[in-house]
Design a protein around this motif. Structure first.
Motif, PDB file in Angstrom:
ATOM      1  N   ALA A 155       0.568   2.193  -5.290  1.00 38.99           N
ATOM      2  CA  ALA A 155       1.987   2.164  -4.917  1.00 38.99           C
ATOM      3  C   ALA A 155       2.657   3.519  -5.099  1.00 38.99           C
ATOM      4  CB  ALA A 155       2.703   1.098  -5.756  1.00 38.99           C
ATOM      5  N   ASP A 156       2.193   4.311  -6.088  1.00 39.29           N
ATOM      6  CA  ASP A 156       2.835   5.597  -6.379  1.00 39.29           C
ATOM      7  C   ASP A 156       2.242   6.764  -5.604  1.00 39.29           C
ATOM      8  OD1 ASP A 156       4.708   4.690  -8.147  1.00 39.29           O
ATOM      9  OD2 ASP A 156       3.255   4.675  -9.821  1.00 39.29           O
ATOM     10  N   ARG A 157       1.299   6.499  -4.734  1.00 43.77           N
ATOM     11  CA  ARG A 157       0.653   7.598  -3.998  1.00 43.77           C
ATOM     12  C   ARG A 157       1.187   7.693  -2.574  1.00 43.77           C
ATOM     13  NH1 ARG A 157      -4.789   6.296  -6.314  1.00 43.77           N
ATOM     14  NH2 ARG A 157      -4.557   6.970  -8.464  1.00 43.77           N
ATOM     15  N   TYR A 158       0.785   8.797  -1.921  1.00 44.94           N
ATOM     16  CA  TYR A 158       1.200   9.041  -0.532  1.00 44.94           C
ATOM     17  C   TYR A 158       0.016   8.800   0.411  1.00 44.94           C
ATOM     18  CZ  TYR A 158       5.411  11.130  -2.425  1.00 44.94           C
ATOM     19  OH  TYR A 158       6.594  11.313  -3.073  1.00 44.94           O
ATOM     20  N   PRO A 159       0.285   8.529   1.695  1.00 45.58           N
ATOM     21  CA  PRO A 159      -0.809   8.212   2.624  1.00 45.58           C
ATOM     22  C   PRO A 159      -1.941   9.242   2.636  1.00 45.58           C
ATOM     23  CG  PRO A 159       1.276   7.745   3.677  1.00 45.58           C
ATOM     24  CD  PRO A 159       1.598   8.364   2.341  1.00 45.58           C
ATOM     25  N   HIS A 160      -1.603  10.557   2.527  1.00 47.96           N
ATOM     26  CA  HIS A 160      -2.667  11.564   2.647  1.00 47.96           C
ATOM     27  C   HIS A 160      -3.641  11.517   1.474  1.00 47.96           C
ATOM     28  CE1 HIS A 160       0.046  13.969   0.018  1.00 47.96           C
ATOM     29  NE2 HIS A 160      -1.087  14.420  -0.456  1.00 47.96           N
ATOM     30  N   GLN A 161      -3.279  10.815   0.409  1.00 49.96           N
ATOM     31  CA  GLN A 161      -4.174  10.715  -0.750  1.00 49.96           C
ATOM     32  C   GLN A 161      -5.236   9.623  -0.572  1.00 49.96           C
ATOM     33  OE1 GLN A 161      -0.557  10.589  -3.430  1.00 49.96           O
ATOM     34  NE2 GLN A 161      -1.894  11.866  -4.703  1.00 49.96           N
ATOM     35  N   PHE A 162      -5.213   8.971   0.596  1.00 53.31           N
ATOM     36  CA  PHE A 162      -6.144   7.861   0.824  1.00 53.31           C
ATOM     37  C   PHE A 162      -7.133   8.173   1.940  1.00 53.31           C
ATOM     38  CE2 PHE A 162      -2.539   5.926  -1.218  1.00 53.31           C
ATOM     39  CZ  PHE A 162      -3.123   5.005  -2.078  1.00 53.31           C
ATOM     40  N   SER A 163      -8.252   7.469   1.917  1.00 50.13           N
ATOM     41  CA  SER A 163      -9.228   7.584   3.009  1.00 50.13           C
ATOM     42  C   SER A 163      -8.715   6.777   4.210  1.00 50.13           C
ATOM     43  CB  SER A 163     -10.565   7.011   2.548  1.00 50.13           C
ATOM     44  OG  SER A 163     -10.433   5.610   2.374  1.00 50.13           O
ATOM     45  N   GLY A 164      -9.392   6.964   5.350  1.00 51.64           N
ATOM     46  CA  GLY A 164      -8.989   6.239   6.561  1.00 51.64           C
ATOM     47  C   GLY A 164      -8.984   4.726   6.363  1.00 51.64           C
ATOM     48  N   GLY A 165     -10.025   4.221   5.713  1.00 50.09           N
ATOM     49  CA  GLY A 165     -10.127   2.778   5.499  1.00 50.09           C
ATOM     50  C   GLY A 165      -9.014   2.265   4.600  1.00 50.09           C
ATOM     51  N   GLN A 166      -8.705   3.058   3.553  1.00 48.55           N
ATOM     52  CA  GLN A 166      -7.627   2.642   2.629  1.00 48.55           C
ATOM     53  C   GLN A 166      -6.273   2.678   3.346  1.00 48.55           C
ATOM     54  OE1 GLN A 166      -8.602   5.580  -0.302  1.00 48.55           O
ATOM     55  NE2 GLN A 166      -9.298   4.037  -1.768  1.00 48.55           N
ATOM     56  N   ARG A 167      -6.110   3.689   4.196  1.00 47.14           N
ATOM     57  CA  ARG A 167      -4.843   3.776   4.942  1.00 47.14           C
ATOM     58  C   ARG A 167      -4.707   2.583   5.880  1.00 47.14           C
ATOM     59  NH1 ARG A 167      -5.470   9.727   5.198  1.00 47.14           N
ATOM     60  NH2 ARG A 167      -6.598   9.489   7.142  1.00 47.14           N
ATOM     61  N   GLN A 168      -5.841   2.169   6.466  1.00 42.22           N
ATOM     62  CA  GLN A 168      -5.749   1.006   7.344  1.00 42.22           C
ATOM     63  C   GLN A 168      -5.396  -0.232   6.526  1.00 42.22           C
ATOM     64  OE1 GLN A 168      -4.618   0.049   9.963  1.00 42.22           O
ATOM     65  NE2 GLN A 168      -6.155   0.617  11.479  1.00 42.22           N
ATOM     66  N   ARG A 169      -5.851  -0.280   5.277  1.00 42.74           N
ATOM     67  CA  ARG A 169      -5.458  -1.408   4.409  1.00 42.74           C
ATOM     68  C   ARG A 169      -3.941  -1.393   4.192  1.00 42.74           C
ATOM     69  NH1 ARG A 169      -9.868  -3.895   1.459  1.00 42.74           N
ATOM     70  NH2 ARG A 169     -11.772  -2.866   2.136  1.00 42.74           N
ATOM     71  N   VAL A 170      -3.373  -0.192   4.029  1.00 43.70           N
ATOM     72  CA  VAL A 170      -1.914  -0.106   3.869  1.00 43.70           C
ATOM     73  C   VAL A 170      -1.230  -0.605   5.146  1.00 43.70           C
ATOM     74  CG1 VAL A 170       0.051   1.439   3.477  1.00 43.70           C
ATOM     75  CG2 VAL A 170      -2.114   1.863   2.276  1.00 43.70           C
ATOM     76  N   GLY A 171      -1.768  -0.164   6.302  1.00 44.55           N
ATOM     77  CA  GLY A 171      -1.202  -0.605   7.594  1.00 44.55           C
ATOM     78  C   GLY A 171      -1.241  -2.123   7.717  1.00 44.55           C
ATOM     79  N   ILE A 172      -2.322  -2.715   7.249  1.00 44.52           N
ATOM     80  CA  ILE A 172      -2.451  -4.177   7.314  1.00 44.52           C
ATOM     81  C   ILE A 172      -1.440  -4.820   6.354  1.00 44.52           C
ATOM     82  CG2 ILE A 172      -4.014  -6.124   6.853  1.00 44.52           C
ATOM     83  CD1 ILE A 172      -6.337  -4.211   7.731  1.00 44.52           C
ATOM     84  N   GLY A 173      -1.302  -4.225   5.156  1.00 46.53           N
ATOM     85  CA  GLY A 173      -0.339  -4.741   4.174  1.00 46.53           C
ATOM     86  C   GLY A 173       1.080  -4.717   4.741  1.00 46.53           C
ATOM     87  N   ARG A 174       1.396  -3.620   5.423  1.00 41.83           N
ATOM     88  CA  ARG A 174       2.740  -3.514   6.002  1.00 41.83           C
ATOM     89  C   ARG A 174       2.945  -4.584   7.086  1.00 41.83           C
ATOM     90  NH1 ARG A 174       4.294   1.788   9.162  1.00 41.83           N
ATOM     91  NH2 ARG A 174       2.574   0.925  10.353  1.00 41.83           N
ATOM     92  N   ALA A 175       1.895  -4.801   7.890  1.00 40.53           N
ATOM     93  CA  ALA A 175       2.004  -5.823   8.932  1.00 40.53           C
ATOM     94  C   ALA A 175       2.174  -7.219   8.329  1.00 40.53           C
ATOM     95  CB  ALA A 175       0.767  -5.783   9.829  1.00 40.53           C
ATOM     96  N   LEU A 176       1.584  -7.412   7.140  1.00 41.76           N
ATOM     97  CA  LEU A 176       1.648  -8.739   6.488  1.00 41.76           C
ATOM     98  C   LEU A 176       2.982  -8.997   5.789  1.00 41.76           C
ATOM     99  CD1 LEU A 176      -1.650  -9.269   4.450  1.00 41.76           C
ATOM    100  CD2 LEU A 176      -0.866 -10.566   6.441  1.00 41.76           C
ATOM    101  N   ALA A 177       3.719  -7.911   5.516  1.00 40.54           N
ATOM    102  CA  ALA A 177       4.874  -8.006   4.619  1.00 40.54           C
ATOM    103  C   ALA A 177       5.861  -9.102   5.020  1.00 40.54           C
ATOM    104  CB  ALA A 177       5.589  -6.655   4.544  1.00 40.54           C
TER     105      ALA A 177
END
Ligand SMILES: Nc1ncnc2c1ncn2[C@@H]1O[C@H](COP(=O)(O)OP(=O)(O)OP(=O)(O)O)[C@@H](O)[C@H]1O
Ligand code: SF4
Ligand SMILES: [Mg+2]
Length: 335
Positions: A155-177
């Motif tokens: 939660a305290d990190r920025y997108p660039h600190q993540f790998s592509g797969g992790q970023r896609q997990r964030v994208g999925i989380g946002r879609a689920l919100a």
């Protein structure tokens, strides 16, 4: 048009939807040309299913996804979601309904605001729709992180600190919100390493069960949607040319274009190799569609009728829909 026997109720019904772009005006509009990105598409997405949409680049998949999301206005046609035609909704009602349809994009990096921490990316839709604040908001964000398999410290990190797969997990989380009913996934794994792709597909499959989601899953090729889809729709040149249950479509494609798409990828079973006819030639110039069946210049089965008469999407003997005068694998029966 489609009348499956024991399918659940329709969630999204698209009727005769078109999106045409007028390109180039020139002097007195003389050079104006029309590009039919999506042309009179009929499609039903049923509650709880995953409908794959496949086809070569430029065939209109994303445009169709954007139409479902109301991200672009249709040139004509209607979309009914959850028994309500979008056209009958007031602006406020449409805003509310739109919560129920979310999208996951191919490139999670460009779709995530790089200046926001993951917490704020996930919290944004909840704040915008005034769904949660304070402790409840934090709890909800933590739930989302957990649901998509990311540690709470993310939660305290920025997108660039993540790998592509992790970023896609964030994208999925946002879609689920917003607890949507339908998620349109536009090539959500095609930018990821193969090893990561299956993790994300497994996650999407798990979330579908946990949250009773319905998916539209867009990709170029049939193998990319085969694992996750119940049914597959094949698009060519802005039109749907075949829709069938996954197994039937893969094992017995009815449309020559579907067969060509299947044969354009390596086939693992030795007995299948070389049996099918791969795609030849290029997709036509979008401003000069071929006469009759637009696939006829590339179709190994084309006959005289094909260049004269456009086939419409119609039910075949086995119940699937295909737009072809001479469909394949119909037990020798050709209309
Ligand atoms: N805003 C636009 N203005 C003009 N033409 C457009 C616009 N958006 C899409 N198109 C055209 O519409 C057609 C369909 O594009 P679309 O992006 O939907 O295809 P796609 O199947 O998603 O392709 P890809 O697999 O490459 O993502 C293409 O010919 C494209 O160039
Ligand atoms: S209608 Fe004719 S050209 Fe078109 S896909 Fe069928 S056989 Fe091929
Ligand atoms: Mg696209």
């Amino acid at each position: 048009m489609e009348q499956p026997v024991s399918r659940p109720s329709p969630l999204l019904e698209i009727r005769e939807i078109s999106k045409h772009y007028e390109i180039g005006s020139g002097f007195l509009g003389r050079n104006k040309q029309v590009l039919k990105a999506v042309d009179r598409v009929d499609l039903t997405v049923y509650q709880g299913e995953t409908l794959g949409i496949v086809g070569e680049s430029g065939c209109g998949k994303s445009t169709l996804g954007n139409l479902m999301m109301q991200l672009t206005d249709a040139t004509s046609g209607t979309i009914t979601f959850d028994n309500t035609p979008f056209s009958q909704l007031s602006r406020e009602m449409l805003r509310r309904k739109r919560r129920d349809i979310q999208m996951i994009f191919q490139d999670p990096f460009s779709s995530l605001n790089p200046r926001l921490k993951i917490f704020d990316i996930l919290a944004e839709p909840l704040r915008t729709h005034r769904i949660a604040e304070g402790r409840q908001l934090t709890e909800r964000v933590h739930e989302l992180l957990e649901a998509v398999g990311l540690p709470l410290q993310s939660a305290d990190r920025y997108p660039h600190q993540f790998s592509g797969g992790q970023r896609q997990r964030v994208g999925i989380g946002r879609a689920l919100a917003l607890k949507p009913k339908l998620i349109v996934c536009d090539e959500p794994v095609s930018a990821l390493d193969v090893s990561i792709q299956s993790q994300i597909l497994n996650l999407l499959a798990k979330l579908q069960k946990d949250y009773q989601l319905t998916y539209v899953f867009i990709a170029h090729g049939i193998p990319a949607v085969a694992y996750i889809s119940d049914r597959i729709a094949v698009m060519y040149f802005g039109r749907i040319v075949e829709i069938a249950d996954k197994r039937a479509l893969i094992e017995r494609p009815a449309h020559p274009y579907t067969e060509g798409l299947m044969a354009s990828v390596p086939i693992s079973a030795p007995e299948q190799r070389g049996r099918k006819k791969g795609l030849v030639g290029e997709t036509p110039n979008p401003f000069q569609p071929p006469s009759g069946c637009v696939f006829h210049p590339r179709c190994p089965y084309a006959q005289q009728r094909c260049s004269a008469e456009a086939p419409s999407l119609a039910p075949l003997a086995d119940g699937r829909l295909a737009a072809c005068h001479y469909p394949l694998n119909q037990g020798g029966v050709r209309s």
